[in-house]
Design a protein around this motif. Structure first.
Motif, PDB file in Angstrom:
ATOM      1  N   CYS A 221       0.792  -1.235   0.000  1.00 17.33           N
ATOM      2  CA  CYS A 221       0.000   0.000   0.000  1.00 17.33           C
ATOM      3  C   CYS A 221       0.827   1.288   0.000  1.00 17.33           C
ATOM      4  O   CYS A 221       0.265   2.368  -0.081  1.00 17.33           O
ATOM      5  N   GLY A 222       2.149   1.174   0.094  1.00 13.24           N
ATOM      6  CA  GLY A 222       2.978   2.374   0.001  1.00 13.24           C
ATOM      7  C   GLY A 222       3.136   3.167   1.295  1.00 13.24           C
ATOM      8  O   GLY A 222       3.722   4.253   1.289  1.00 13.24           O
ATOM      9  N   THR A 223       2.634   2.637   2.404  1.00 13.38           N
ATOM     10  CA  THR A 223       2.787   3.325   3.690  1.00 13.38           C
ATOM     11  C   THR A 223       4.145   2.943   4.309  1.00 13.38           C
ATOM     12  O   THR A 223       4.640   1.844   4.064  1.00 13.38           O
ATOM     13  N   PHE A 224       4.720   3.858   5.101  1.00 11.90           N
ATOM     14  CA  PHE A 224       5.971   3.497   5.789  1.00 11.90           C
ATOM     15  C   PHE A 224       5.660   2.489   6.893  1.00 11.90           C
ATOM     16  O   PHE A 224       4.682   2.643   7.634  1.00 11.90           O
ATOM     17  N   MET A 225       6.468   1.457   6.976  1.00 14.00           N
ATOM     18  CA  MET A 225       6.209   0.371   7.934  1.00 14.00           C
ATOM     19  C   MET A 225       6.967   0.629   9.234  1.00 14.00           C
ATOM     20  O   MET A 225       7.925   1.393   9.261  1.00 14.00           O
ATOM     21  N   SER A 226       6.542  -0.062  10.303  1.00 13.24           N
ATOM     22  CA  SER A 226       7.311   0.070  11.540  1.00 13.24           C
ATOM     23  C   SER A 226       7.889  -1.287  11.922  1.00 13.24           C
ATOM     24  O   SER A 226       7.337  -2.341  11.589  1.00 13.24           O
ATOM     25  N   GLU A 227       9.025  -1.227  12.621  1.00  8.21           N
ATOM     26  CA  GLU A 227       9.722  -2.472  12.943  1.00  8.21           C
ATOM     27  C   GLU A 227       9.205  -3.044  14.254  1.00  8.21           C
ATOM     28  O   GLU A 227       8.838  -2.311  15.168  1.00  8.21           O
ATOM     29  N   ASN A 243      12.288  -9.186   8.627  1.00 10.47           N
ATOM     30  CA  ASN A 243      13.319  -8.153   8.659  1.00 10.47           C
ATOM     31  C   ASN A 243      14.262  -8.300   7.471  1.00 10.47           C
ATOM     32  O   ASN A 243      14.593  -7.324   6.802  1.00 10.47           O
ATOM     33  N   GLU A 244      14.652  -9.549   7.184  1.00 18.46           N
ATOM     34  CA  GLU A 244      15.609  -9.770   6.094  1.00 18.46           C
ATOM     35  C   GLU A 244      15.032  -9.332   4.743  1.00 18.46           C
ATOM     36  O   GLU A 244      15.692  -8.615   3.987  1.00 18.46           O
ATOM     37  N   ALA A 245      13.803  -9.744   4.459  1.00 23.21           N
ATOM     38  CA  ALA A 245      13.199  -9.388   3.170  1.00 23.21           C
ATOM     39  C   ALA A 245      13.065  -7.868   3.037  1.00 23.21           C
ATOM     40  O   ALA A 245      13.367  -7.289   1.985  1.00 23.21           O
ATOM     41  N   ALA A 246      12.638  -7.222   4.122  1.00 24.99           N
ATOM     42  CA  ALA A 246      12.435  -5.776   4.080  1.00 24.99           C
ATOM     43  C   ALA A 246      13.763  -5.037   3.871  1.00 24.99           C
ATOM     44  O   ALA A 246      13.863  -4.133   3.038  1.00 24.99           O
ATOM     45  N   ILE A 247      14.786  -5.449   4.610  1.00 25.37           N
ATOM     46  CA  ILE A 247      16.081  -4.781   4.478  1.00 25.37           C
ATOM     47  C   ILE A 247      16.660  -5.011   3.075  1.00 25.37           C
ATOM     48  O   ILE A 247      17.113  -4.071   2.414  1.00 25.37           O
ATOM     49  N   MET A 248      16.578  -6.234   2.586  1.00 30.70           N
ATOM     50  CA  MET A 248      17.158  -6.531   1.276  1.00 30.70           C
ATOM     51  C   MET A 248      16.433  -5.776   0.156  1.00 30.70           C
ATOM     52  O   MET A 248      17.045  -5.313  -0.795  1.00 30.70           O
ATOM     53  N   ARG A 249      15.146  -5.654   0.292  1.00 29.56           N
ATOM     54  CA  ARG A 249      14.361  -4.903  -0.690  1.00 29.56           C
ATOM     55  C   ARG A 249      14.811  -3.443  -0.705  1.00 29.56           C
ATOM     56  O   ARG A 249      14.911  -2.807  -1.751  1.00 29.56           O
ATOM     57  N   ASN A 250      15.111  -2.930   0.461  1.00 24.36           N
ATOM     58  CA  ASN A 250      15.550  -1.537   0.540  1.00 24.36           C
ATOM     59  C   ASN A 250      17.006  -1.337   0.163  1.00 24.36           C
ATOM     60  O   ASN A 250      17.388  -0.263  -0.278  1.00 24.36           O
ATOM     61  N   VAL A 251      17.807  -2.385   0.318  1.00 25.95           N
ATOM     62  CA  VAL A 251      19.186  -2.324  -0.186  1.00 25.95           C
ATOM     63  C   VAL A 251      19.132  -2.254  -1.712  1.00 25.95           C
ATOM     64  O   VAL A 251      19.863  -1.485  -2.340  1.00 25.95           O
ATOM     65  N   GLU A 252      18.212  -3.007  -2.306  1.00 23.13           N
ATOM     66  CA  GLU A 252      18.073  -2.987  -3.766  1.00 23.13           C
ATOM     67  C   GLU A 252      17.717  -1.574  -4.244  1.00 23.13           C
ATOM     68  O   GLU A 252      18.305  -1.052  -5.191  1.00 23.13           O
ATOM     69  N   ALA A 253      16.774  -0.945  -3.550  1.00 30.85           N
ATOM     70  CA  ALA A 253      16.381   0.417  -3.910  1.00 30.85           C
ATOM     71  C   ALA A 253      17.563   1.370  -3.746  1.00 30.85           C
ATOM     72  O   ALA A 253      17.848   2.199  -4.618  1.00 30.85           O
ATOM     73  N   PHE A 254      18.269   1.219  -2.642  1.00 31.18           N
ATOM     74  CA  PHE A 254      19.398   2.100  -2.355  1.00 31.18           C
ATOM     75  C   PHE A 254      20.497   1.974  -3.422  1.00 31.18           C
ATOM     76  O   PHE A 254      21.000   2.972  -3.931  1.00 31.18           O
ATOM     77  N   THR A 255      20.842   0.735  -3.762  1.00 32.40           N
ATOM     78  CA  THR A 255      21.933   0.561  -4.738  1.00 32.40           C
ATOM     79  C   THR A 255      21.486   0.990  -6.131  1.00 32.40           C
ATOM     80  O   THR A 255      22.298   1.436  -6.937  1.00 32.40           O
ATOM     81  N   PHE A 256      20.179   0.885  -6.403  1.00 29.07           N
ATOM     82  CA  PHE A 256      19.698   1.352  -7.706  1.00 29.07           C
ATOM     83  C   PHE A 256      19.769   2.880  -7.775  1.00 29.07           C
ATOM     84  O   PHE A 256      20.251   3.456  -8.748  1.00 29.07           O
ATOM     85  N   LEU A 257      19.299   3.537  -6.720  1.00 21.95           N
ATOM     86  CA  LEU A 257      19.250   5.006  -6.732  1.00 21.95           C
ATOM     87  C   LEU A 257      20.630   5.640  -6.538  1.00 21.95           C
ATOM     88  O   LEU A 257      20.888   6.731  -7.032  1.00 21.95           O
ATOM     89  N   PHE A 258      21.495   4.931  -5.798  1.00 20.59           N
ATOM     90  CA  PHE A 258      22.829   5.479  -5.530  1.00 20.59           C
ATOM     91  C   PHE A 258      23.892   4.451  -5.891  1.00 20.59           C
ATOM     92  O   PHE A 258      24.512   3.846  -5.009  1.00 20.59           O
ATOM     93  N   PRO A 259      24.078   4.234  -7.198  1.00 21.14           N
ATOM     94  CA  PRO A 259      24.963   3.149  -7.629  1.00 21.14           C
ATOM     95  C   PRO A 259      26.413   3.310  -7.172  1.00 21.14           C
ATOM     96  O   PRO A 259      27.145   2.328  -7.111  1.00 21.14           O
ATOM     97  N   ASN A 260      26.818   4.522  -6.852  1.00 18.67           N
ATOM     98  CA  ASN A 260      28.218   4.711  -6.446  1.00 18.67           C
ATOM     99  C   ASN A 260      28.433   4.664  -4.939  1.00 18.67           C
ATOM    100  O   ASN A 260      29.579   4.691  -4.477  1.00 18.67           O
TER     101      ASN A 260
END
Ligand SMILES: [Zn+2]
Length: 301
Positions: A221-227, A243-260
């Protein structure tokens, strides 16, 4: 046989990862919706091909090619021994009309002619295929995949397949014998090897790390989740993620947006908006990446 998986367009990926983290202008939202709809239409047509064709064929899902310095895109290339079909797939819904060469919404506003786009791709593909030594005839078609699309004033000779015509089109395709040979396989390999990963014309919103909202966004739904201990929970729709799935999904976003940028425990801790201990980030990173020591700090890759 499918010879190339369809890739999510780069433009769509940017929007998907940026949505919720920054303000999108109405124009950007429109661009995002159009890109989403277009991609969904292409996938619907892929499924249609996979479920309906019974004779020997090769399928290439999405090609971005260059010929003599000109870039052109082909949504779907379908190869039979007797014919090569070039399809550009459109997912427009609602009422449209044609007036001469121009295409309009019912309200009168003009849209970019999908036909001109198709003619251009057809022209360039023919030249390229000739260069590659192919003599199989080519037929270009616009596929309007949405069942609620109407195009008034469309001349019958236009190379258009409406969704209500797909069934008859299927019968036509399945009625002709087709035998894929090595030369067709070679052609497909050549085309796939010429495919460009992304167009220099791709546009996406300007963004920078500082102003993007940090946190884990719910995929549903696009809402920010809480841990909560080893899980992330969405208070809006109830969705839960490990936790693992959520973090890895966000690592993917991070490396895509900030490849360097380097992946470190601290950067991912901040990017995911983790409030508790950083060890939950560290655990996931050490499990999924190699750790490199670098002076005082370390990073993952
Ligand atoms: Zn949710």
């Amino acid at each position: 046989m499918n010879r190339k998986e369809r890739q999510e367009p780069l433009e769509l990926k940017y929007f998907r990862f940026l949505e919720g983290r920054m303000h999108l202008s109405p124009e950007e939202k429109r661009q995002y919706t159009n890109a989403q709809k277009g991609f969904e239409g292409e996938i619907t047509f892929d499924r249609w091909i996979e479920q309906n064709l019974s004779t020997d064929h090769l399928l290439i899902k999405g090609l971005l090619l260059e010929h003599k310095g000109e870039l052109f895109q082909i949504d779907t290339l379908l190869i039979f021994s007797w014919q090569i079909y070039l399809f550009n797939v459109k997912n427009h819904a609602g009422d449209y009309y044609i007036n001469g060469e121009k295409w309009h919404f019912m309200s009168g506003a003009e849209i970019k002619s999908p036909l001109l786009q198709l003619q251009r791709s057809d022209f360039l593909l023919r030249q390229l295929l000739r260069k590659l030594g192919t003599t199989t005839p080519i037929e270009p078609s616009l596929v309007f995949i949405h069942p609620e699309f109407i195009l008034y004033n469309a001349p019958p000779q236009f190379p258009i397949i409406f969704s209500s015509q797909l069934n008859r089109f299927k019968k036509k395709l399945n009625s002709k014998p087709s035998k894929i040979e090595r030369k067709h396989e070679i052609l497909v390999e050549r085309l796939v090897s010429l495919h460009l990963d992304h167009s220099p014309h791709t546009r996406w919103p300007d963004y920078d790390y500082q102003t993007l909202k940090k946190g884990v966004i719910c995929v549903t739904c696009g809402t920010f989740m809480s841990e909560k201990e080893r899980k992330w929970i969405c208070s809006s729709c109830g969705n839960q993620e490990s936790n693992e799935a959520a973090i890895m999904r966000n690592v993917e976003a991070f490396t895509f947006l900030f490849p360097n940028a380097k992946i470190t425990t601290n950067t991912i801790y901040e990017w995911c908006g983790v409030k508790g201990s950083a060890s939950k980030v560290k655990r996931v990173l050490s499990k999924n990446f190699r750790r490199f020591s670098h002076g005082k700090g370390s990073y993952y890759g």
